[in-house]
Design a protein around this motif. Structure first.
Motif, mmCIF file in Angstrom:
data_model
loop_
_atom_site.group_PDB
_atom_site.id
_atom_site.type_symbol
_atom_site.label_atom_id
_atom_site.label_comp_id
_atom_site.label_asym_id
_atom_site.label_seq_id
_atom_site.Cartn_x
_atom_site.Cartn_y
_atom_site.Cartn_z
ATOM 1 N N ARG A 130 0.824 -0.991 -0.050
ATOM 2 C CA ARG A 130 -0.124 0.102 -0.002
ATOM 3 C C ARG A 130 1.053 1.144 -0.029
ATOM 4 N NH1 ARG A 130 -5.320 -0.409 3.814
ATOM 5 N NH2 ARG A 130 -6.470 -1.971 2.559
ATOM 6 N N LYS A 131 0.507 2.380 -0.735
ATOM 7 C CA LYS A 131 1.130 3.599 -0.636
ATOM 8 C C LYS A 131 0.877 4.327 0.384
ATOM 9 C CE LYS A 131 1.541 4.058 -5.728
ATOM 10 N NZ LYS A 131 0.997 4.665 -7.023
ATOM 11 N N THR A 132 1.773 4.593 1.437
ATOM 12 C CA THR A 132 1.803 5.377 2.531
ATOM 13 C C THR A 132 3.099 6.475 2.439
ATOM 14 O OG1 THR A 132 1.922 5.104 4.898
ATOM 15 C CG2 THR A 132 3.126 3.786 3.775
ATOM 16 N N LYS A 133 3.220 7.007 3.721
ATOM 17 C CA LYS A 133 4.395 7.983 4.075
ATOM 18 C C LYS A 133 5.334 7.485 4.960
ATOM 19 C CE LYS A 133 2.179 11.420 1.722
ATOM 20 N NZ LYS A 133 3.066 12.223 0.746
ATOM 21 N N GLY A 165 20.744 17.907 25.510
ATOM 22 C CA GLY A 165 20.585 19.013 24.524
ATOM 23 C C GLY A 165 21.791 19.211 23.645
ATOM 24 N N SER A 166 22.579 18.044 23.521
ATOM 25 C CA SER A 166 23.804 18.165 22.470
ATOM 26 C C SER A 166 23.571 17.761 21.088
ATOM 27 C CB SER A 166 24.994 17.239 23.073
ATOM 28 O OG SER A 166 24.291 15.856 23.045
ATOM 29 N N GLY A 167 22.400 17.575 20.832
ATOM 30 C CA GLY A 167 21.884 17.200 19.508
ATOM 31 C C GLY A 167 20.639 16.612 19.293
ATOM 32 N N SER A 168 20.461 15.737 18.399
ATOM 33 C CA SER A 168 19.301 14.873 18.210
ATOM 34 C C SER A 168 19.499 13.489 17.525
ATOM 35 C CB SER A 168 18.089 15.712 17.726
ATOM 36 O OG SER A 168 18.489 16.230 16.150
ATOM 37 N N VAL A 169 18.606 12.740 17.255
ATOM 38 C CA VAL A 169 18.430 11.423 16.367
ATOM 39 C C VAL A 169 17.186 11.638 15.471
ATOM 40 C CG1 VAL A 169 18.472 8.674 16.513
ATOM 41 C CG2 VAL A 169 20.068 9.964 17.962
ATOM 42 N N VAL A 170 17.499 11.334 14.370
ATOM 43 C CA VAL A 170 16.351 11.280 13.480
ATOM 44 C C VAL A 170 15.898 9.571 13.249
ATOM 45 C CG1 VAL A 170 15.444 11.936 11.016
ATOM 46 C CG2 VAL A 170 16.847 13.570 12.282
ATOM 47 N N ILE A 171 14.879 9.466 13.341
ATOM 48 C CA ILE A 171 13.965 7.990 13.064
ATOM 49 C C ILE A 171 13.145 8.194 11.841
ATOM 50 C CG2 ILE A 171 14.482 7.379 15.432
ATOM 51 C CD1 ILE A 171 10.860 7.714 14.299
ATOM 52 N N ALA A 172 12.889 7.257 11.188
ATOM 53 C CA ALA A 172 12.035 7.104 10.346
ATOM 54 C C ALA A 172 10.963 6.088 10.533
ATOM 55 C CB ALA A 172 12.613 6.518 8.948
ATOM 56 N N THR A 173 9.808 6.310 10.244
ATOM 57 C CA THR A 173 8.602 5.382 10.814
ATOM 58 C C THR A 173 7.490 5.763 9.856
ATOM 59 O OG1 THR A 173 7.016 4.927 12.646
ATOM 60 C CG2 THR A 173 7.556 7.089 12.398
ATOM 61 N N THR A 174 6.667 4.814 9.679
ATOM 62 C CA THR A 174 5.421 4.856 9.066
ATOM 63 C C THR A 174 4.302 4.922 10.049
ATOM 64 O OG1 THR A 174 4.957 2.408 9.151
ATOM 65 C CG2 THR A 174 6.288 3.304 7.034
ATOM 66 N N ARG A 175 4.413 4.776 11.133
ATOM 67 C CA ARG A 175 3.268 5.017 12.316
ATOM 68 C C ARG A 175 3.717 5.778 13.491
ATOM 69 N NH1 ARG A 175 0.376 -0.391 14.385
ATOM 70 N NH2 ARG A 175 -1.166 1.383 14.462
ATOM 71 N N PHE A 199 18.227 1.089 5.763
ATOM 72 C CA PHE A 199 16.868 1.566 6.034
ATOM 73 C C PHE A 199 16.585 3.003 6.740
ATOM 74 C CE2 PHE A 199 12.324 1.926 7.961
ATOM 75 C CZ PHE A 199 11.698 1.706 6.771
ATOM 76 N N GLY A 200 15.671 3.975 6.057
ATOM 77 C CA GLY A 200 15.559 5.034 6.552
ATOM 78 C C GLY A 200 16.946 5.933 7.055
ATOM 79 N N THR A 201 16.852 6.097 8.255
ATOM 80 C CA THR A 201 17.957 6.945 8.779
ATOM 81 C C THR A 201 18.879 5.876 9.711
ATOM 82 O OG1 THR A 201 16.969 7.190 11.165
ATOM 83 C CG2 THR A 201 16.687 8.915 9.277
ATOM 84 N N GLY A 202 18.803 4.623 9.584
ATOM 85 C CA GLY A 202 19.517 3.655 10.435
ATOM 86 C C GLY A 202 19.061 3.589 11.967
ATOM 87 N N ALA A 203 18.122 4.456 12.293
ATOM 88 C CA ALA A 203 17.667 4.520 13.675
ATOM 89 C C ALA A 203 16.451 4.165 13.803
ATOM 90 C CB ALA A 203 17.888 5.890 14.351
ATOM 91 N N GLN A 225 5.695 21.724 16.220
ATOM 92 C CA GLN A 225 6.636 22.007 17.272
ATOM 93 C C GLN A 225 8.307 21.652 16.850
ATOM 94 O OE1 GLN A 225 5.751 20.036 21.203
ATOM 95 N NE2 GLN A 225 3.550 20.093 20.577
ATOM 96 N N GLY A 226 8.326 21.680 15.724
ATOM 97 C CA GLY A 226 9.511 21.354 15.016
ATOM 98 C C GLY A 226 10.217 20.085 14.982
ATOM 99 N N PHE A 227 9.435 19.057 15.261
ATOM 100 C CA PHE A 227 10.078 17.791 15.166
ATOM 101 C C PHE A 227 10.043 16.855 13.958
ATOM 102 C CE2 PHE A 227 8.764 18.413 19.922
ATOM 103 C CZ PHE A 227 9.801 18.283 20.525
ATOM 104 N N LEU A 228 9.340 17.362 13.181
ATOM 105 C CA LEU A 228 8.999 16.713 11.675
ATOM 106 C C LEU A 228 10.044 17.079 10.791
ATOM 107 C CD1 LEU A 228 7.390 14.851 9.771
ATOM 108 C CD2 LEU A 228 6.270 16.673 9.341
ATOM 109 N N GLU A 229 11.121 16.457 10.576
ATOM 110 C CA GLU A 229 12.186 16.478 9.543
ATOM 111 C C GLU A 229 11.725 16.444 8.189
ATOM 112 O OE1 GLU A 229 16.460 16.940 8.701
ATOM 113 O OE2 GLU A 229 15.249 17.166 10.600
ATOM 114 N N LYS A 230 11.027 15.702 7.697
ATOM 115 C CA LYS A 230 10.409 15.459 6.358
ATOM 116 C C LYS A 230 9.571 14.479 6.389
ATOM 117 C CE LYS A 230 14.156 12.658 4.240
ATOM 118 N NZ LYS A 230 15.149 12.454 3.048
ATOM 119 N N GLU A 231 8.794 14.375 5.242
ATOM 120 C CA GLU A 231 7.921 13.217 4.858
ATOM 121 C C GLU A 231 8.215 12.557 3.486
ATOM 122 O OE1 GLU A 231 4.002 14.292 6.027
ATOM 123 O OE2 GLU A 231 3.621 14.629 3.625
ATOM 124 N N GLU A 232 7.978 11.657 3.213
ATOM 125 C CA GLU A 232 8.286 11.145 1.604
ATOM 126 C C GLU A 232 7.269 9.983 1.450
ATOM 127 O OE1 GLU A 232 12.297 10.029 1.378
ATOM 128 O OE2 GLU A 232 12.035 8.338 3.145
#
Length: 895
Positions: free
Chosen positions: A202-205, A216-226, A274-278, A336-343
């Motif tokens: 199925r086509k999703t995001k 506060g030293s940075g962040s980790v980006v995760i990729a999820t469909t849910r 896959f995704g960001t590796g996280a 709130q600035g937590f969405l890096e991108k969607e594809e």
């Protein structure tokens, strides 16, 4: 045996299947023709029918499955075996409950309004009124099942077997109850086994979310469909060798939209690519994350309830459906600035195999079968004790068993086998028993039975032995287990076949079947899967009504090549209806030229019969017996069917009946008697061979033959005895030469547009004296079937050049066949006709070639359209070449 419903031994002008099929079905059932004699010493042969759902109706897959099983069973009876083919239906827990619940919904009620007992009573009423439809449709297929042994997965005997199996597995430590992540259908409101989940693209995001480090030293980006499940996150996992994250392992992250902190852990399970590796780890909402949670002792947080609604763990999103929550969570993350991108992303989504709702991984208290030891034994049994056909499916079988997880067998519905377990309301002790206990070990009578029922496939897994009377020691069980073969579709190789293997080995200490034949899928004429939505479904009941059951059965068998999907069209079924007519008309011709029923038939030693055509057809009949017998034994159904088709249509009808016709008008009584004896034998034995494929038309013809008893019932006839002395390859080769000579003359006649009524003069220049003698001995046959005025056999023939121009010739096995065209062909008229045809051909070739040279057409048109056009162009060019050659021949003759 009752013969009241059989008509007099005559064949009407045309074959009308409806009346004949109905009469034979009634006759077989009234006489219990397919109920085996348990006191017989004959070797046993048994098949259990894959029980169709009680809610179901006959589809083309059922029709194929029934046809193949019936061929095997009827053939086994012919081989003198004691055959039991067990019919029955499956109670289909979820599907049947859904049907009745939909009926209640029309009155604005639910099952809860009725209560459990009243609702189950309602389902039994539905089953009594509608549950037999599928079995009536099985009857329409001519299935030779033992109706006296019909079973239902909820009948008393099978229910007893189910309870005994459950209790024994529980006592053996192979059934347990526990909190575990399962597949949950919010619509059906029940757990499903892994193999009841259909995975569909199925086509999703794919959303990339930024999880900030707590320091506060940075962040980790995760990729999820849910993103809606993030409230149940317990960690973020990375690969231990991923250089991007090695320095972060062990640090804490702040979970967006919450005030919780979660750790960064490392495991080789993570795919770095896959995704960001996280990977976000949500143990209560993903099967793989569940394993990570157990491995690293993470917190298990469930944020979606069993109705698909977000619970209070989801904070301000509580009360929303999971679908609506996803939308709102994405909006909040973006704000709130937590969405890096969607594809855009194509994901494999699990759907309920019954209602097609999206499955939700869900932590729940369920009953399970521990499958590891059961699966190991089932795996080792193939191919040592059970062979799978085609062999390629064995790899799939192994793969499933090698990766099997414990089987969730509890279902949160009411229709089915209620789990035989009771909990004491006073002391909490669990009692598992085959019958309801009166009191607990503590003395309390306050026992509460489990409300869940067992997975439908649990009772189906016992089918090969429960249907034979287990746990009682019945004659059927002793004589027919293990069963001989299971014929089934590939899509229940896991659902059913592997589970029957596990249960059969555990409880009977033997495999449930010696062979498993996996039949292919029936597709439409273009190779596409049939579905109601695309409108390409072929309804077997519709085509049976239109063309007759035998036509459908033979079509399915003729295309049932092992391991190859069947491309079916109504035109093909119609084609085999013509075959039925051909058989019928051939039988009528034979009957017109034989003694009436009851009159004495000449008895001859067939292996001493003279006459090349008789010796040839008897030779071919013996070869047919061998090839059909071997093909059925090896599940090469298409080869058996095609051998029968070729023999009946071409050799028997098109050749032998034509060859034998003159003898029925011969003044020599002996010639007529030999012809009658051979013809009646060949027709009778051919009907026996055809019977497993076309039971109705073969039975109707067989009973009226003069050499069969008045009460003849073909389903009880044994396979024809072999006559090895009738096998004569030399005579067959000689007959083949005579046939090829006749075909060569017919081909020349057709190519040169010579009238069929015009008798020709033919000269044959034979290869040697032996061949010359053979041709001369069969000159009368050649003249009759090739429609010749004169036949000259001359080994030393020399043609004058002027004569040769007006001849057409062909070479057959080194023998030159020369057809005189003088007076047979109007060369000027034929040249004019050829010029006209070539003009049309040139226009078609030019138009099609231009179309195929168009790059735009080649890019946009479907591949199958382009392929068909190329094939058509090739055919047109071939036709043109033939016409040019013919034109040249006529022009030479005119010079």
């Amino acid at each position: 045996m009752s013969t009241d419903n059989l008509q007099e031994p005559t064949l009407p002008k045309s074959y009308e299947p409806k009346e004949i099929e109905q009469r034979w079905r009634k006759h077989w059932e009234d006489n219990k023709s397919f109920t085996p004699d348990l006191d017989s010493d004959a070797p046993s042969y048994s098949i259990v029918i894959p029980p169709p759902n009680v809610t179901g109706s006959l589809h083309i897959g059922h029709a194929l499955n029934l046809t193949l099983q019936d061929i095997l069973c009827r053939h086994a009876r012919q081989k003198g075996k004691k055959v039991l083919w067990v019919p029955g239906t499956d109670h289909a827990g979820i599907a049947t409950q859904n049907v009745v619940e939909r009926q209640l919904a029309k009155d604005g009620k639910t099952r809860h309004d009725l209560g459990r007992d009243a609702f189950i009573e309602k389902v039994w009423e539905w089953r009594k009124e509608y549950g037999g439809r599928i079995l009536e449709q099985v009857r329409f297929m001519g299935a030779s099942v033992a109706w006296s042994h019909e079973r239902f997965t909820l009948d008393e005997g099978l229910s007893k077997a189910v309870r005994q199996v459950f209790v024994k597995l529980y006592e053996d430590g192979l059934i347990y109850k526990g909190n575990y992540i399962i597949n949950w259908c919010n619509r059906c409101h029940t757990a499903l086994a892994d193999d009841e989940v259909e995975h569909t693209p199925r086509k999703t995001k794919l959303w990339h979310l930024r999880y900030p480090l707590a320091d506060g030293s940075g962040s980790v980006v995760i990729a999820t469909t849910r993103p809606e499940t993030m409230f149940g996150d317990s960690a973020v996992c990375v690969h231990p060798d991923d250089e991007r994250y090695q320095a972060l392992i062990g640090k804490m992250l702040k979970l967006p939209l919450t005030d919780r902190l979660i750790p960064i852990i490392a495991d080789t399970y993570v795919e770095r690519e896959f995704g960001t590796g996280a990977l976000k780890v949500t143990p209560s909402h993903d099967h793989n994350d569940w394993n990570l949670g157990k491995k690293y002792n993470l917190e298990f947080i469930q944020v979606i309830d069993d109705n698909g609604i977000m619970n209070n763990k989801a904070g301000s999103f509580a009360g929303l459906s999971k679908e609506e929550a996803r939308k709102q969570v994405v909006v909040a993350l973006a704000e709130q600035g937590f969405l890096e991108k969607e594809e855009d992303y194509e994901n494999s989504v699990g759907l309920c195999y019954r209602c097609q709702s999206v499955i939700e991984p869900h932590v729940s208290m369920q009953w399970f079968v521990a499958t590891k030891s059961l699966a190991e034994r089932a795996r080792a049994a193939v191919p040592a004790q059970t062979q799978i056909f085609p062999e390629s499916w064995a790899k799939t079988y192994y793969n499933w068993l090698d990766n099997i997880r414990d089987w969730c067998i509890s279902r949160q519905i009411w229709w089915g086998h209620r789990i035989p377990a009771w909990t004491c309301a006073d002391c909490g002790l669990l009692t598992v028993a085959t019958e309801a206990p009166e009191r607990c070990a503590c003395g309390s009578t306050r026992l509460i039975q489990e409300s869940d029922v067992l997975d439908t496939w649990f009772s189906s897994a016992l089918w090969p032995f429960s249907t034979l009377g287990w746990p009682e020691k019945t004659k059927e069980l002793a004589q027919f287990y293990p069963t001989s073969v299971l014929v089934t579709a590939f899509d229940i190789l896991f659902f059913w076949v592997a589970r029957m293997m596990m249960m059969g080995l555990h409880f009977m200490d033997q495999v449930p079947f010696h062979h498993v034949y996996i039949h292919a899928l029936v597709r439409d004429a273009d190779g596409k899967k049939m579905s109601k939505s695309t409108g390409n479904v072929i309804d077997p009941l519709v085509v049976i009504d239109k063309y007759g059951t035998d036509s459908l059965r033979f079509t399915l068998a003729a295309f049932a090549a092992m391991g190859r999907d069947i491309r079916l069209s109504e035109e093909r079924i119609e084609g085999y209806r013509h075959f039925v007519n051909k058989i019928w008309n051939a039988a009528r011709f034979a009957l017109m030229n034989m003694p009436a029923k009851g009159e004495k038939m000449p008895k001859l030693e067939l292996d001493k019969v003279q006459g090349l055509h008789h010796q040839w057809i008897l030779h071919r009949l013996e070869e047919l017996k061998i090839s059909v017998d071997e093909a059925i034994a090896e599940y090469r159904f298409n080869e058996a069917a095609q051998s029968l088709y070729r023999f009946i249509w071409t050799e028997f009808c098109d050749w032998y009946l034509e060859l034998v016709k003159p003898e029925f008008f011969s003044e020599k009584a002996e010639d007529k008697q030999v012809a009658q004896a051979v013809l009646s034998t060949v027709l009778a034995e051919t009907m026996i061979l055809l019977h497993p494929f076309m039971p109705f038309v073969s039975s109707e013809i067989y009973k009226v033959l003069p050499n069969t008893p008045n009460d003849a019932d073909l389903c009880k006839e044994l396979y024809p005895t072999a006559r090895p002395n009738c096998l004569n390859a030399t005579k067959a080769q000689q007959m083949n030469l005579i046939q090829e000579i006749i075909v060569a003359v017919r081909t020349i006649r057709a190519e040169l547009n010579i009238s069929p009524a015009l008798k020709l003069d033919v000269t044959i220049r034979p290869l040697d004296n032996e061949t010359a003698t053979l041709i001369n001995e069969n000159a009368k046959v050649i003249c009759t079937l090739a429609r010749l005025e004169n036949l000259n056999v001359d080994q030393k023939l020399e043609l004058a050049p002027s004569t040769a121009k007006a001849n057409a010739s062909s070479v057959v096995e080194g023998n030159e066949v020369i057809v005189s065209l003088q007076g047979a062909v109007n060369f000027e008229a034929e040249l004019a006709r050829i010029d006209k045809e070539m003009g049309k051909l040139n226009k078609e070739i030019e138009s099609l070639a231009k179309k195929l040279a168009n790059e735009s057409f080649l890019e946009k048109a479907p591949a199958e359209v382009v392929a068909k056009d190329k094939e058509r162009l090739s055919g047109l060019v071939d036709n043109k070449t033939k016409l040019e050659s013919l034109k040249q021949k006529f022009e030479t003759a005119l010079k």
